[in-house]
Write a protein that holds these residues in place. Structure first.
Motif, short mmCIF file in Angstrom:
data_model
loop_
_atom_site.label_atom_id
_atom_site.label_comp_id
_atom_site.label_asym_id
_atom_site.label_seq_id
_atom_site.Cartn_x
_atom_site.Cartn_y
_atom_site.Cartn_z
N CYS A 91 -1.14 26.79 55.54
CA CYS A 91 -2.21 25.85 55.91
C CYS A 91 -2.29 24.68 54.93
CB CYS A 91 -3.56 26.58 55.95
SG CYS A 91 -3.73 27.72 57.33
N ILE A 92 -2.11 24.98 53.64
CA ILE A 92 -2.14 23.90 52.64
C ILE A 92 -0.99 22.92 52.87
CG2 ILE A 92 -1.81 23.41 50.18
CD1 ILE A 92 -3.36 25.95 49.57
N VAL A 93 0.20 23.46 53.12
CA VAL A 93 1.35 22.59 53.35
C VAL A 93 1.13 21.72 54.59
CG1 VAL A 93 3.81 22.59 53.99
CG2 VAL A 93 2.97 24.10 52.16
N ALA B 12 -1.44 13.42 59.01
CA ALA B 12 -2.25 12.22 58.76
C ALA B 12 -3.36 12.09 59.80
CB ALA B 12 -1.38 10.97 58.78
N VAL B 13 -3.36 12.93 60.81
CA VAL B 13 -4.36 12.87 61.87
C VAL B 13 -5.61 13.61 61.40
CG1 VAL B 13 -4.83 13.47 64.28
CG2 VAL B 13 -2.51 12.84 63.58
N THR B 14 -6.75 12.97 61.57
CA THR B 14 -8.01 13.52 61.06
C THR B 14 -8.36 14.87 61.70
OG1 THR B 14 -8.80 11.27 60.71
CG2 THR B 14 -10.43 13.02 60.68
N TRP C 78 -6.66 22.32 59.78
CA TRP C 78 -5.92 23.02 58.73
C TRP C 78 -6.82 23.34 57.54
CZ3 TRP C 78 -2.11 25.56 60.28
CH2 TRP C 78 -1.24 25.07 61.25
N ALA C 79 -7.76 22.44 57.24
CA ALA C 79 -8.70 22.73 56.15
C ALA C 79 -9.59 23.90 56.52
CB ALA C 79 -9.54 21.49 55.84
N MET D 191 -9.23 31.78 52.66
CA MET D 191 -9.82 32.04 51.35
C MET D 191 -10.98 33.02 51.46
SD MET D 191 -9.59 28.49 49.15
CE MET D 191 -11.01 27.80 49.93
N ILE D 192 -11.81 32.85 52.47
CA ILE D 192 -12.94 33.77 52.66
C ILE D 192 -12.43 35.18 52.93
CG2 ILE D 192 -14.82 34.35 54.24
CD1 ILE D 192 -15.33 31.31 54.49
N PHE D 193 -11.43 35.31 53.77
CA PHE D 193 -10.88 36.62 54.09
C PHE D 193 -10.26 37.28 52.86
CE2 PHE D 193 -7.91 39.53 56.24
CZ PHE D 193 -8.82 40.17 57.07
N MET D 194 -9.53 36.49 52.05
CA MET D 194 -8.95 37.04 50.82
C MET D 194 -10.05 37.47 49.85
SD MET D 194 -5.51 34.78 50.07
CE MET D 194 -6.41 33.30 49.69
#
Length: 127
Positions: free
Chosen positions: A65-67, A73-75, A81-82, A89-92
């Motif tokens: 997701c970070i990559v 470039a599309v909002t 992805w963010a 992160m929440i799941f981890m």
């Protein structure tokens, strides 16, 4: 405080027979690696192993997701992805919280066993 605890431990060990003293020594406080190993050796150790495998998969998905986030470039895709990264992160975090709660559970069980042993020793002295 530490001196008093050591003194109490020595008094307890003196009152116990050899087998009970050996068992009492096994109930001592463990370091972090010993606590982590105890989670894997417990009755639900298989679940801890599966959860760590899932954790690694989710971490890989988070890196993906970070990559993808930095590659677009599309909002709208940036937001997607963010959001996916935050969900990873929440799941981890939840998986690690469960693991730490299991470590705490085994600490509490160890202390309860110590108390049970002390009560049994006192009841033998009273009889």
């Amino acid at each position: 405080m530490s001196k008093e605890k050591e003194r109490i431990d020595e008094l307890i060990k003196e009152a116990l027979n050899h087998e009970e003293a050996k068992f009492y020594d096994e109930l001592e406080e463990q370091n972090i690696f010993g606590k982590m190993g105890e989670v894997y050796r417990g009755k639900m150790g298989w679940l801890a192993i599966i959860m760590n495998i899932v954790y690694l998969i989710i971490f890989g998905l988070f890196v993906y997701c970070i990559v993808r986030f930095f590659d677009t470039a599309v909002t709208n895709e940036l937001i997607k992805w963010a959001s996916a990264g935050f969900l990873c992160m929440i799941f981890m975090g939840m998986l690690k919280l469960y693991f730490w709660m299991q470590m705490d559970k085994y600490d509490i069980l160890r202390e309860l066993k110590r108390l049970e042993l002390q009560v049994a020793t006192l009841s033998n002295k009273v009889d």
